[in-house]
Design an enzyme around this catalytic site. Structure first.
Site, PDB file in Angstrom:
ATOM      1  CE1 TYR A  75      -4.070   1.995   0.341  1.00 45.26           C
ATOM      2  CE2 TYR A  75      -2.567   3.444   1.521  1.00 45.26           C
ATOM      3  CZ  TYR A  75      -3.769   3.241   0.875  1.00 45.26           C
ATOM      4  OH  TYR A  75      -4.658   4.272   0.744  1.00 45.26           O
ATOM      5  CG  PHE A 127      -6.552  18.268 -24.190  1.00 40.99           C
ATOM      6  CD1 PHE A 127      -6.651  17.798 -25.488  1.00 40.99           C
ATOM      7  CD2 PHE A 127      -6.934  17.429 -23.156  1.00 40.99           C
ATOM      8  CE1 PHE A 127      -7.122  16.521 -25.746  1.00 40.99           C
ATOM      9  CE2 PHE A 127      -7.402  16.147 -23.410  1.00 40.99           C
ATOM     10  CZ  PHE A 127      -7.498  15.694 -24.713  1.00 40.99           C
ATOM     11  CB  THR A 128     -11.405  18.141 -23.932  1.00 38.64           C
ATOM     12  OG1 THR A 128     -10.536  17.000 -23.879  1.00 38.64           O
ATOM     13  CG2 THR A 128     -11.759  18.419 -25.384  1.00 38.64           C
ATOM     14  CG  ASP A 218      -0.800  18.389 -21.404  1.00 40.70           C
ATOM     15  OD1 ASP A 218      -0.208  17.276 -21.414  1.00 40.70           O
ATOM     16  OD2 ASP A 218      -2.005  18.499 -21.682  1.00 40.70           O
ATOM     17  CE  LYS A 261      -3.431  10.904 -24.277  1.00 39.29           C
ATOM     18  NZ  LYS A 261      -4.240  10.900 -23.052  1.00 39.29           N
ATOM     19  NE  ARG A 385     -10.105  15.695 -29.515  1.00 39.94           N
ATOM     20  CZ  ARG A 385     -10.737  15.331 -28.393  1.00 39.94           C
ATOM     21  NH1 ARG A 385     -12.009  15.631 -28.204  1.00 39.94           N
ATOM     22  NH2 ARG A 385     -10.112  14.654 -27.460  1.00 39.94           N
ATOM     23  CG  PHE A 452     -15.776  15.022 -26.746  1.00 36.35           C
ATOM     24  CD1 PHE A 452     -15.571  16.118 -25.919  1.00 36.35           C
ATOM     25  CD2 PHE A 452     -14.919  13.933 -26.625  1.00 36.35           C
ATOM     26  CE1 PHE A 452     -14.549  16.135 -24.984  1.00 36.35           C
ATOM     27  CE2 PHE A 452     -13.889  13.939 -25.702  1.00 36.35           C
ATOM     28  CZ  PHE A 452     -13.705  15.045 -24.872  1.00 36.35           C
TER      29      PHE A 452
HETATM   30  N1  F0G Z   1      -3.499  16.443 -22.203  1.00 36.55           N
HETATM   31  C1  F0G Z   1      -3.472  16.064 -23.486  1.00 36.55           C
HETATM   32  C2  F0G Z   1      -2.696  16.863 -24.475  1.00 36.55           C
HETATM   33  C3  F0G Z   1      -4.172  14.929 -23.885  1.00 36.55           C
HETATM   34  O1  F0G Z   1      -4.137  14.550 -25.153  1.00 36.55           O
HETATM   35  C4  F0G Z   1      -4.913  14.182 -22.916  1.00 36.55           C
HETATM   36  C5  F0G Z   1      -5.683  13.017 -23.300  1.00 36.55           C
HETATM   37  C6  F0G Z   1      -4.898  14.611 -21.585  1.00 36.55           C
HETATM   38  C7  F0G Z   1      -4.177  15.746 -21.261  1.00 36.55           C
HETATM   39  C8  F0G Z   1      -5.679  13.916 -20.506  1.00 36.55           C
HETATM   40  O2  F0G Z   1      -5.089  12.726 -20.178  1.00 36.55           O
HETATM   41  O3  F0G Z   1      -6.754  10.974 -20.864  1.00 36.55           O
HETATM   42  O4  F0G Z   1      -4.863  10.439 -19.338  1.00 36.55           O
HETATM   43  O5  F0G Z   1      -6.750  11.813 -18.540  1.00 36.55           O
HETATM   44  N2  F0G Z   1      -5.988  12.791 -24.491  1.00 36.55           N
HETATM   45  C9  F0G Z   1      -6.697  11.626 -24.980  1.00 36.55           C
HETATM   46  C10 F0G Z   1      -6.849  11.756 -26.467  1.00 36.55           C
HETATM   47  C11 F0G Z   1      -7.954  11.313 -24.271  1.00 36.55           C
HETATM   48  O6  F0G Z   1      -7.518  10.895 -27.042  1.00 36.55           O
HETATM   49  O7  F0G Z   1      -6.290  12.658 -27.063  1.00 36.55           O
HETATM   50  P1  F0G Z   1      -5.916  11.413 -19.701  1.00 36.55           P
END
Ligand code: F0G
Length: 462
Positions: A75, A127-128, A218, A261, A385, A452
């Site tokens: 843990y 970014f979303t 990021d 990624k 997108r 989305f």
């Molecule tokens: N920042 C970037 C540039 C991203 O592309 C993503 C995720 C995140 C943050 C968030 O990370 O998914 O691990 O919580 N991108 C994915 C995509 C979902 O399909 O581009 P996460």
């Protein structure tokens, strides 16, 4: 440095395969209807080639799989946490590490610590999930990316660059004290996977330092960004990707990472910082939202695979083949005359849906429509997108109408072959041939957050 070679061919061979399901057009039409014309709601078994995302979809190496067996599932104080900390310090140079279950877990914690209601967050395009957490913490995102990033036809090589005049204006108008940090992504996902140059990053560092403003990085696709710097930026060609990655990180104060990624794992992420105070507060927050600070929602084995993945991700041969494959697909589509975001991004090819379907108004969701059409054609799953991803304006409640209305063909790392790339290119070219007959969609269900992912649609009748 790697020697010059003819092909981007992969520096690995395949040891295990996962059979794919082949479907008929009738099955795909039915699956798409059931999914509300949203490729996120398709079952993976109904998909032939899955280009929804490069997130968590990479193939791990034999070494990473072996690493899973070395999971220390204590843990507290897992050995794998210390391996991960070592990898983050060695390859990225950040002092303090807090693991999280994935990128948005890190974004949540960091936003809660650094952002106060009323704060302003300038960034090289949103970014979303990043923007959603900034807003939940009471902040407002302001786009300071160069204008070229919004023009899919511009061939500018560093479309991820910050427009320094825009940043200066935000600082002058809002005051440095309302800007807890500049949000900098390597590469810029929503611009089509575009890199920022080292020279621009240095200039942003100089400007922010003058005003005592942090840079939060990021770093989700930092190795891909470093590769483009190596390939395109003056004076960088003789340096290794690993060196450039380290340089990029050292120009920033902290980072959020989706290790799903670049870092070649199926789950995982982290927050890193060079500031002790921020680290201390992050350790307080992580126990509320993710888990103890030495596992952050991950199993020990996940952290081991991540530590190994980080080391593999900055190898020149790996990254050259990864980006090489994406560029191969981009070239094929250009040859077929398909309108794309130029230059091709490093993690995927982005179709310009406005130019592909010029007869559809943006409110008929051209990119969502195009993703649906490609799926029906061949079982290739892509992602919208554009207007759906952009969501609604916080103040007016109206849709945001982004300049870029794109379909992303995102390539998982080390997963598909060149023949798969050919199948994809042929399918998109077929849809392009019959583009005039494509009608749009209307939205029939809209979720509250990040719409989305779960929105549903119906075809507009011609
Ligand atoms: N920042 C970037 C540039 C991203 O592309 C993503 C995720 C995140 C943050 C968030 O990370 O998914 O691990 O919580 N991108 C994915 C995509 C979902 O399909 O581009 P996460």
């Amino acid at each position: 440095m790697t020697e010059k070679r003819m092909s981007w061919a992969e520096p690995f061979k395949i040891k295990m395969v996962e059979p794919l399901f082949m479907t008929t057009p009738a099955q795909r039409v039915k699956a798409l209807e059931e999914a509300g014309y949203n490729t996120f709601l398709l079952r993976s078994e109904d998909v032939y080639i899955d280009l929804l995302t490069d997130s968590g979809t990479s193939a791990m190496s034999d070494r990473q799989w072996a690493g899973l067996m070395l999971g220390d599932e204590a843990y507290a104080g897992s050995r794998n946490y210390y391996h991960l900390e070592e990898a983050v310090r060695k390859y990225y140079g950040y002092k303090y590490l807090v693991p999280t279950h994935q990128g948005r877990g890190a974004e949540n914690i960091l936003s809660r610590i650094l952002i106060k209601p009323g704060d302003i967050l300038p960034g090289n395009m949103y970014f979303t999930t990043t923007k959603a957490h900034q807003e939940l913490a009471g902040g407002t995102f302001v786009d300071i990316i160069v204008d070229e990033a919004h023009d899919p036809r511009s061939l500018f090589p560093f479309k991820g660059n910050v427009d320094l005049a825009k940043l200066q204006r935000v600082i002058d108008e809002q005051g440095a004290e309302r800007i807890p940090y500049v949000s900098l992504a390597t590469t810029v996902n929503m611009a089509g996977g575009q890199p920022i140059s080292l020279a621009n990053l240095k200039a942003v560092r100089a400007l922010t330092a003058k005003h005592g403003i942090r840079i939060i990085h990021d770093m989700t696709r930092v190795a891909e960004n470093a590769y483009m710097i190596q390939q395109l930026e003056e004076g960088q060609g003789a340096r290794s990707v690993a060196e450039i990655v380290f340089d990029i990180c050292s120009l920033t104060d902290g980072a959020t990472m989706s290790a799903k990624k670049d870092a070649l794992v199926n789950i995982g992420g982290f927050m890193a910082t060079n500031e002790w105070d921020v680290f201390e507060e992050a350790r307080n927050q992580v126990v509320l939202y993710e888990g103890l600070h030495t596992y952050g929602g991950l199993a020990g084995r996940d952290m081991e695979a991540m530590a190994i993945g980080i080391a593999e991700s900055v190898q020149d041969d790996h990254i050259r083949a990864r980006v090489g494959q994406v560029f191969y697909l981009g070239e094929k589509l250009l040859e077929a005359g398909v309108p794309l975001v130029r230059p091709t991004g490093t993690h995927g090819v982005f179709l310009d849906a406005k130019a592909f379907l010029p007869h559809l108004p943006q409110i008929a969701f051209p990119a969502q429509t195009l993703a649906a059409e490609i799926y029906v054609d061949s079982g290739v799953r892509t992602m919208e997108r554009g207007i759906v991803s952009a969501g609604r304006d916080k103040l007016t409640g109206d849709h945001c109408y982004p300049e870029l209305e794109l379909v992303r063909l995102t390539i998982p790392r080390r997963v598909y072959t060149q023949a798969h790339m050919d199948v994809i290119a042929e399918s998109v070219a077929r849809v392009y041939q019959r583009r005039d007959r494509i009608t749009g969609l209307k939205m029939t269900y809209e979720p509250k957050y990040l719409r989305f992912f779960q929105a549903r649609f119906e075809p507009l009748r011609a």
